[in-house]
Motif scaffolding. Structure first.
Motif, short mmCIF file in Angstrom:
data_model
loop_
_atom_site.label_atom_id
_atom_site.label_comp_id
_atom_site.label_asym_id
_atom_site.label_seq_id
_atom_site.Cartn_x
_atom_site.Cartn_y
_atom_site.Cartn_z
N VAL A 270 33.31 30.49 31.50
CA VAL A 270 33.54 32.11 31.75
C VAL A 270 34.36 32.21 32.77
CG1 VAL A 270 32.48 34.03 31.32
CG2 VAL A 270 32.20 32.41 29.72
N LEU A 271 35.69 32.39 32.74
CA LEU A 271 36.31 33.22 34.14
C LEU A 271 36.70 34.21 33.94
CD1 LEU A 271 37.73 32.53 36.83
CD2 LEU A 271 39.28 32.06 35.47
N ALA A 272 35.51 35.31 34.98
CA ALA A 272 36.64 36.69 34.63
C ALA A 272 36.73 37.18 36.62
CB ALA A 272 34.80 37.53 34.84
N ILE A 273 37.92 37.23 36.14
CA ILE A 273 39.07 37.91 37.21
C ILE A 273 38.48 39.64 37.72
CG2 ILE A 273 40.98 37.94 38.31
CD1 ILE A 273 41.61 35.20 36.09
N ALA A 274 37.54 40.06 38.62
CA ALA A 274 38.05 41.10 38.92
C ALA A 274 37.00 41.65 37.74
CB ALA A 274 39.38 41.41 39.15
N PRO A 275 36.15 41.67 37.35
CA PRO A 275 35.50 42.21 36.36
C PRO A 275 34.99 43.60 36.26
CG PRO A 275 33.98 41.10 37.17
CD PRO A 275 35.47 40.55 37.65
N GLU A 276 35.19 44.81 35.44
CA GLU A 276 34.83 45.93 35.70
C GLU A 276 33.36 45.90 35.81
OE1 GLU A 276 36.58 49.09 33.63
OE2 GLU A 276 39.19 48.22 34.30
N TYR A 277 32.53 47.10 35.81
CA TYR A 277 31.38 47.13 35.59
C TYR A 277 30.42 46.02 36.07
CZ TYR A 277 33.10 50.88 32.71
OH TYR A 277 33.48 51.89 32.41
N PRO B 139 35.45 43.20 48.71
CA PRO B 139 34.02 43.12 47.67
C PRO B 139 34.26 44.31 47.03
CG PRO B 139 33.77 41.93 49.86
CD PRO B 139 34.83 42.53 50.17
N ALA B 140 34.07 43.67 46.11
CA ALA B 140 33.53 44.50 45.21
C ALA B 140 32.05 45.14 44.68
CB ALA B 140 34.09 44.25 43.81
N PRO B 141 31.45 46.45 44.96
CA PRO B 141 30.13 46.57 44.20
C PRO B 141 29.25 46.02 43.24
CG PRO B 141 30.68 48.75 44.26
CD PRO B 141 32.12 47.76 44.27
N GLY B 142 28.44 45.09 43.95
CA GLY B 142 27.48 44.45 42.74
C GLY B 142 27.26 42.24 42.89
N GLU B 143 28.86 42.50 44.18
CA GLU B 143 28.62 41.08 44.03
C GLU B 143 27.54 40.33 45.05
OE1 GLU B 143 33.04 40.08 45.86
OE2 GLU B 143 33.74 41.20 44.32
#
Length: 338
Positions: free
Chosen positions: A229-236, A260-264
């Motif tokens: 699985v590869l997720a690139i700048a995933p939402e939520y 950085p996005a929240p949650g990282e």
């Protein structure tokens, strides 16, 4: 601005000439459309694959007045043998088809069959609510279709299947890998410091994202056939339940933006899944390179010219990071049996 272009931009898309004859890329492209699939709303795939040079009709896929196209050979003869498959879902709720053509072609050059999956674009904010759970469901349906298709089943190594996605497509990829959204956190998302990019769109139409079908949202979407699985700048990202990703059965890699996005940090601490930053990358750099007049046309059409704010060189640098990192990850996670 994830909306499909209208007016002048659409006319330019339809009038765009094909790719120059004789420019052979070794990348083939085909299409599969199933009107009856995806809960009756239809499902289409653009399928990219390593091809024998010298065959097929040359084409620039995804070209329009705003975005440059990606060269490929329509219906070129595939290379012999079974190859690994990557299911690809690009962009947010209002994304156009073939937004991920640039990455799909790079992966095909690297030896992968890539199926970019596109469901029917939502009519309005109300019909878009279910996209968060429809995306992973349609990826699973796309895999069913490919593995049961007489032509593609003999070309796909079903023991080497991966899923990749950008933005909401990245969310779907993580869900197919076992990730589950916390319904309480999701319902509060638009009132946090990291709201979804569609919160304002929902609000303008008086649509409450919390009215989503919660049973469908929380239904496990894990597909055991997916090995990477590869997720690139995933939402939520901050709304995922960390326990649903720990331990994560398939190999999982997340690419984040430059900031950085929240949650990282929480995700890395609680699951061991590191979010790898893409140096200098903004969200819109995950789309194709823009034409010289792209920003002007967007402004005239009422779109967001920020979609074309970065220079071609800056966007190409981000694309190179994504493609190189993706191929490195997939080659490790889906090793050749030879």
């Amino acid at each position: 601005m994830f909306a499909r272009l209208t007016g002048l931009a659409l006319a330019a898309l339809l009038a765009a000439p094909g790719y120059a004859e004789g420019d052979k890329t070794g990348v083939g492209v085909s299409s599969m459309i199933r009107p009856e699939a995806n809960f009756g709303r239809g499902l289409s795939m653009t399928i990219w694959y390593p091809a024998q040079t010298g065959g097929g009709a040359s084409e620039l896929v995804g070209r329009n007045a705003v975005f440059e196209g990606t060269p490929a050979q329509r219906e070129a003869s595939p290379l012999p043998g079974k190859l690994p498959l990557v299911l690809l879902s690009h962009g947010g709720r209002r994304s156009s088809e073939q937004s991920g053509a640039w990455l799909a072609a790079r992966l095909a050059e690297g030896g992968y069959i890539v199926a970019e999956v596109s469901g029917q674009r939502p009519r309005d904010p109300a019909s878009a609510l279910g996209e968060i759970w429809r995306r992973p469901a349609e990826l699973g349906q796309a895999l069913d279709l490919l593995l049961n298709d007489p032509d593609w089943q003999m070309r796909i190594d079903d023991t080497r299947v991966a899923v990749a996605g950008f933005a909401l497509g990245g969310t779907a990829a993580m869900m197919l890998g076992g990730g589950m959204i916390d319904e309480g956190a999701y319902m509060l998302n638009c009132w946090t410091g990291h709201p979804s990019t569609d919160c304002a769109w929902f609000g303008s139409a008086g649509v409450d994202p919390a009215s989503v079908d919660l049973q469908a949202l929380t239904l496990p979407r894990r597909d055991a056939r997916v090995r990477a699985v590869l997720a690139i700048a995933p939402e939520y990202l901050a709304e995922f339940r960390p326990d649903s990703l720990q331990p994560h059965a398939p190999d999982m890699r997340i690419f984040g933006l430059d900031q950085p996005a929240p949650g990282e940090v929480r995700l890395a601490a609680r699951t061991g899944i590191e979010v790898v930053p893409l140096e200098g990358a903004e969200l819109y750099d995950l789309f194709a390179r823009c034409t010289p007049n792209g920003a002007k046309l967007l402004q005239e059409e009422g779109g967001d010219p920020a979609l074309c704010a970065s220079s071609p060189e800056e966007r190409s640098a981000v694309h190179d990071q994504v493609a190189t990192g993706t191929l490195g990850f997939l080659n490790r996670a889906l090793p050749s049996p030879d």
